[in-house]
Write a protein that holds these residues in place. Structure first.
Motif, PDB file in Angstrom:
ATOM      1  N   GLY A  80      -0.764  -6.092 -19.523  1.00  0.00           N
ATOM      2  CA  GLY A  80       0.028  -6.012 -18.130  1.00  0.00           C
ATOM      3  C   GLY A  80       1.554  -6.066 -18.269  1.00  0.00           C
ATOM      4  N   LEU A  81       1.781  -6.790 -19.081  1.00  0.00           N
ATOM      5  CA  LEU A  81       3.483  -6.841 -19.325  1.00  0.00           C
ATOM      6  C   LEU A  81       4.158  -5.570 -19.885  1.00  0.00           C
ATOM      7  CD1 LEU A  81       5.959  -8.819 -19.327  1.00  0.00           C
ATOM      8  CD2 LEU A  81       5.240  -9.413 -21.708  1.00  0.00           C
ATOM      9  N   LYS A  82       3.260  -4.997 -20.854  1.00  0.00           N
ATOM     10  CA  LYS A  82       3.754  -3.693 -21.180  1.00  0.00           C
ATOM     11  C   LYS A  82       3.791  -2.515 -20.204  1.00  0.00           C
ATOM     12  CE  LYS A  82       1.676  -4.575 -25.829  1.00  0.00           C
ATOM     13  NZ  LYS A  82       0.616  -4.419 -26.581  1.00  0.00           N
ATOM     14  N   TRP A  83       2.817  -2.797 -19.222  1.00  0.00           N
ATOM     15  CA  TRP A  83       2.649  -1.707 -18.354  1.00  0.00           C
ATOM     16  C   TRP A  83       3.725  -1.896 -17.303  1.00  0.00           C
ATOM     17  CZ3 TRP A  83       1.732   2.754 -16.519  1.00  0.00           C
ATOM     18  CH2 TRP A  83       1.464   3.075 -15.183  1.00  0.00           C
ATOM     19  N   GLU A  84       4.109  -3.130 -16.956  1.00  0.00           N
ATOM     20  CA  GLU A  84       5.101  -3.404 -16.031  1.00  0.00           C
ATOM     21  C   GLU A  84       6.582  -3.117 -16.485  1.00  0.00           C
ATOM     22  OE1 GLU A  84       4.813  -4.496 -12.820  1.00  0.00           O
ATOM     23  OE2 GLU A  84       2.634  -4.314 -13.078  1.00  0.00           O
ATOM     24  N   ALA A  85       6.761  -3.260 -17.763  1.00  0.00           N
ATOM     25  CA  ALA A  85       8.128  -2.988 -18.575  1.00  0.00           C
ATOM     26  C   ALA A  85       8.254  -1.559 -18.645  1.00  0.00           C
ATOM     27  CB  ALA A  85       7.973  -3.625 -19.963  1.00  0.00           C
ATOM     28  N   LEU A  86       7.086  -0.681 -18.992  1.00  0.00           N
ATOM     29  CA  LEU A  86       7.043   0.755 -18.872  1.00  0.00           C
ATOM     30  C   LEU A  86       7.429   1.414 -17.424  1.00  0.00           C
ATOM     31  CD1 LEU A  86       6.569   3.412 -20.285  1.00  0.00           C
ATOM     32  CD2 LEU A  86       4.039   3.045 -19.609  1.00  0.00           C
ATOM     33  N   LYS A  87       6.968   0.701 -16.256  1.00  0.00           N
ATOM     34  CA  LYS A  87       7.312   1.289 -15.205  1.00  0.00           C
ATOM     35  C   LYS A  87       8.912   1.002 -14.971  1.00  0.00           C
ATOM     36  CE  LYS A  87       4.376  -1.237 -12.798  1.00  0.00           C
ATOM     37  NZ  LYS A  87       3.389  -1.537 -11.515  1.00  0.00           N
ATOM     38  N   VAL A  88       9.276   0.018 -15.489  1.00  0.00           N
ATOM     39  CA  VAL A  88      10.780  -0.358 -15.249  1.00  0.00           C
ATOM     40  C   VAL A  88      11.480   0.721 -15.896  1.00  0.00           C
ATOM     41  CG1 VAL A  88      12.606  -1.967 -15.846  1.00  0.00           C
ATOM     42  CG2 VAL A  88      10.571  -2.590 -14.821  1.00  0.00           C
ATOM     43  N   VAL A  89      11.336   1.002 -17.349  1.00  0.00           N
ATOM     44  CA  VAL A  89      11.763   1.911 -17.883  1.00  0.00           C
ATOM     45  C   VAL A  89      11.823   3.569 -17.126  1.00  0.00           C
ATOM     46  CG1 VAL A  89      11.779   3.536 -20.091  1.00  0.00           C
ATOM     47  CG2 VAL A  89      11.445   0.955 -20.299  1.00  0.00           C
ATOM     48  N   ILE A  90      10.562   3.885 -16.710  1.00  0.00           N
ATOM     49  CA  ILE A  90      10.579   5.042 -16.123  1.00  0.00           C
ATOM     50  C   ILE A  90      11.397   5.243 -14.539  1.00  0.00           C
ATOM     51  CG2 ILE A  90       8.992   6.691 -14.706  1.00  0.00           C
ATOM     52  CD1 ILE A  90       6.676   5.802 -16.687  1.00  0.00           C
ATOM     53  N   ARG A  91      11.377   3.907 -14.087  1.00  0.00           N
ATOM     54  CA  ARG A  91      12.171   4.066 -12.629  1.00  0.00           C
ATOM     55  C   ARG A  91      13.523   3.965 -13.343  1.00  0.00           C
ATOM     56  NH1 ARG A  91      13.808  -1.054  -9.497  1.00  0.00           N
ATOM     57  NH2 ARG A  91      14.320  -0.055  -7.368  1.00  0.00           N
ATOM     58  N   GLY A  92      14.141   3.220 -14.283  1.00  0.00           N
ATOM     59  CA  GLY A  92      15.496   3.498 -14.544  1.00  0.00           C
ATOM     60  C   GLY A  92      15.827   4.742 -14.778  1.00  0.00           C
ATOM     61  N   LYS A  93      15.185   5.361 -15.551  1.00  0.00           N
ATOM     62  CA  LYS A  93      15.399   6.647 -16.139  1.00  0.00           C
ATOM     63  C   LYS A  93      15.333   7.687 -14.851  1.00  0.00           C
ATOM     64  CE  LYS A  93      16.150   9.761 -19.396  1.00  0.00           C
ATOM     65  NZ  LYS A  93      17.507   9.760 -20.126  1.00  0.00           N
ATOM     66  N   SER A  94      14.373   7.547 -13.844  1.00  0.00           N
ATOM     67  CA  SER A  94      14.191   8.374 -12.738  1.00  0.00           C
ATOM     68  C   SER A  94      15.763   8.239 -11.846  1.00  0.00           C
ATOM     69  CB  SER A  94      13.100   8.044 -11.975  1.00  0.00           C
ATOM     70  OG  SER A  94      12.002   8.531 -12.804  1.00  0.00           O
ATOM     71  N   LEU A  95      15.920   6.879 -11.516  1.00  0.00           N
ATOM     72  CA  LEU A  95      17.224   6.326 -10.853  1.00  0.00           C
ATOM     73  C   LEU A  95      18.514   7.185 -11.303  1.00  0.00           C
ATOM     74  CD1 LEU A  95      16.447   2.806  -9.960  1.00  0.00           C
ATOM     75  CD2 LEU A  95      16.510   4.718  -8.388  1.00  0.00           C
ATOM     76  N   ALA A  96      18.456   7.086 -12.533  1.00  0.00           N
ATOM     77  CA  ALA A  96      19.749   7.594 -13.456  1.00  0.00           C
ATOM     78  C   ALA A  96      19.855   9.255 -13.095  1.00  0.00           C
ATOM     79  CB  ALA A  96      19.698   7.399 -14.711  1.00  0.00           C
ATOM     80  N   LYS A  97      18.506   9.792 -13.231  1.00  0.00           N
ATOM     81  CA  LYS A  97      18.552  11.362 -13.034  1.00  0.00           C
ATOM     82  C   LYS A  97      18.901  11.584 -11.468  1.00  0.00           C
ATOM     83  CE  LYS A  97      17.537  15.546 -14.047  1.00  0.00           C
ATOM     84  NZ  LYS A  97      18.369  16.236 -15.081  1.00  0.00           N
ATOM     85  N   THR A  98      18.115  10.963 -10.637  1.00  0.00           N
ATOM     86  CA  THR A  98      18.399  11.264  -9.022  1.00  0.00           C
ATOM     87  C   THR A  98      19.848  11.180  -8.968  1.00  0.00           C
ATOM     88  OG1 THR A  98      17.473   9.225  -8.582  1.00  0.00           O
ATOM     89  CG2 THR A  98      16.010  11.047  -8.681  1.00  0.00           C
ATOM     90  N   TYR A  99      20.524  10.141  -9.472  1.00  0.00           N
ATOM     91  CA  TYR A  99      21.859   9.753  -8.914  1.00  0.00           C
ATOM     92  C   TYR A  99      22.566  10.830  -9.532  1.00  0.00           C
ATOM     93  CZ  TYR A  99      26.671   7.687  -9.177  1.00  0.00           C
ATOM     94  OH  TYR A  99      27.935   7.465  -9.063  1.00  0.00           O
ATOM     95  N   GLY A 100      22.472  11.254 -10.705  1.00  0.00           N
ATOM     96  CA  GLY A 100      23.262  12.592 -11.337  1.00  0.00           C
ATOM     97  C   GLY A 100      22.946  13.803 -10.404  1.00  0.00           C
ATOM     98  N   ILE A 101      21.812  14.072 -10.161  1.00  0.00           N
ATOM     99  CA  ILE A 101      21.451  15.158  -9.207  1.00  0.00           C
ATOM    100  C   ILE A 101      22.294  15.107  -7.862  1.00  0.00           C
ATOM    101  CG2 ILE A 101      19.605  16.140  -7.523  1.00  0.00           C
ATOM    102  CD1 ILE A 101      17.746  15.669  -9.981  1.00  0.00           C
ATOM    103  N   ARG A 102      22.328  13.852  -7.204  1.00  0.00           N
ATOM    104  CA  ARG A 102      22.937  13.597  -6.063  1.00  0.00           C
ATOM    105  C   ARG A 102      24.482  13.752  -6.202  1.00  0.00           C
ATOM    106  NH1 ARG A 102      21.837  13.099  -0.668  1.00  0.00           N
ATOM    107  NH2 ARG A 102      23.768  12.309   0.300  1.00  0.00           N
ATOM    108  N   LYS A 103      25.001  13.190  -7.342  1.00  0.00           N
ATOM    109  CA  LYS A 103      26.322  13.311  -7.505  1.00  0.00           C
ATOM    110  C   LYS A 103      26.849  14.884  -7.717  1.00  0.00           C
ATOM    111  CE  LYS A 103      30.006  11.574 -10.624  1.00  0.00           C
ATOM    112  NZ  LYS A 103      30.273  10.571 -11.662  1.00  0.00           N
ATOM    113  N   LYS A 104      25.976  15.642  -8.478  1.00  0.00           N
ATOM    114  CA  LYS A 104      26.156  17.130  -8.664  1.00  0.00           C
ATOM    115  C   LYS A 104      26.147  17.809  -7.261  1.00  0.00           C
ATOM    116  CE  LYS A 104      24.315  21.197 -10.953  1.00  0.00           C
ATOM    117  NZ  LYS A 104      23.062  21.616 -11.926  1.00  0.00           N
TER     118      LYS A 104
END
Length: 191
Positions: A127-151
């Motif tokens: 359960g802890l690994k799954w929650e941490a994994l979701k945070v990693v994916i969310r962080g990467k997605s937010l960074a990518k969408t921020y980059g797309i938005r900035k572009k």
């Protein structure tokens, strides 16, 4: 044979220590309804209980024993809601169109490989690994969408600058509609 007073006292002491309440007894303080009848001992007992935290987070609508039918125990039913507010919209959800982006897919695949190599040990629960994994994916997605938005914001600002420059030329009698439509032809194909 009846209820053993020391067992009842121990149960009540444990419930008080853990801040639990017997919700049926709270809602029916004077009722003589019981959950179990022992024909061997000729005794009624209140064995079946819902023990709930008394923090007020649950809104208990009703709780009651149902009819005993061919059994020595009566089912205890509970209906409740919660006072915990739920957001009207999700706080975050992944933009699914990112999954079609080859660069993003490669980036997230690399990020997950690093995450698994550094964090996937037997020391932590799944359960802890799954929650941490979701945070990693969310962080990467937010960074990518921020980059797309900035572009996209940069492209929009450039297009507005181009449009404003063309409008000034038209206002000054320079460029005609043909130049204006030619500037946008690569973005808006004519049907």
């Amino acid at each position: 044979m009846g209820t053993k007073p020391h067992m009842t006292a121990m149960l009540r002491g444990t419930m008080d220590h853990l801040y639990f309440v017997d919700i049926w007894r709270e809602m029916h303080p004077t009722s003589t309804t019981f959950s179990c009848y022992s024909p061997t001992h000729g005794a009624y007992s209140h064995l079946d209980r819902f023990l709930l935290g008394n923090d007020g987070s649950l809104d208990v609508r009703w709780v009651d024993y149902q009819v005993r039918f061919l059994l020595d125990h009566a089912p205890l039913l509970l209906e409740c809601g919660t006072h915990i507010p739920r957001p009207a919209i999700p706080l975050w959800c992944m933009r699914l169109e990112l999954l079609g982006d080859h660069e993003y897919s490669c980036d997230i695949q690399e990020e997950l490989a690093v995450y698994f190599s550094e964090n996937w040990t037997a020391a932590h629960s799944r359960g802890l690994k799954w929650e941490a994994l979701k945070v990693v994916i969310r962080g990467k997605s937010l960074a990518k969408t921020y980059g797309i938005r900035k572009k996209l914001d940069l492209e929009l600002a450039q297009q507005e600058d181009t449009l404003n420059a063309l409008q000034r030329q038209i206002d000054n009698g320079g460029a005609g509609e043909r130049e204006l439509s030619g500037a946008w032809s690569h973005r808006c194909p004519v049907e």
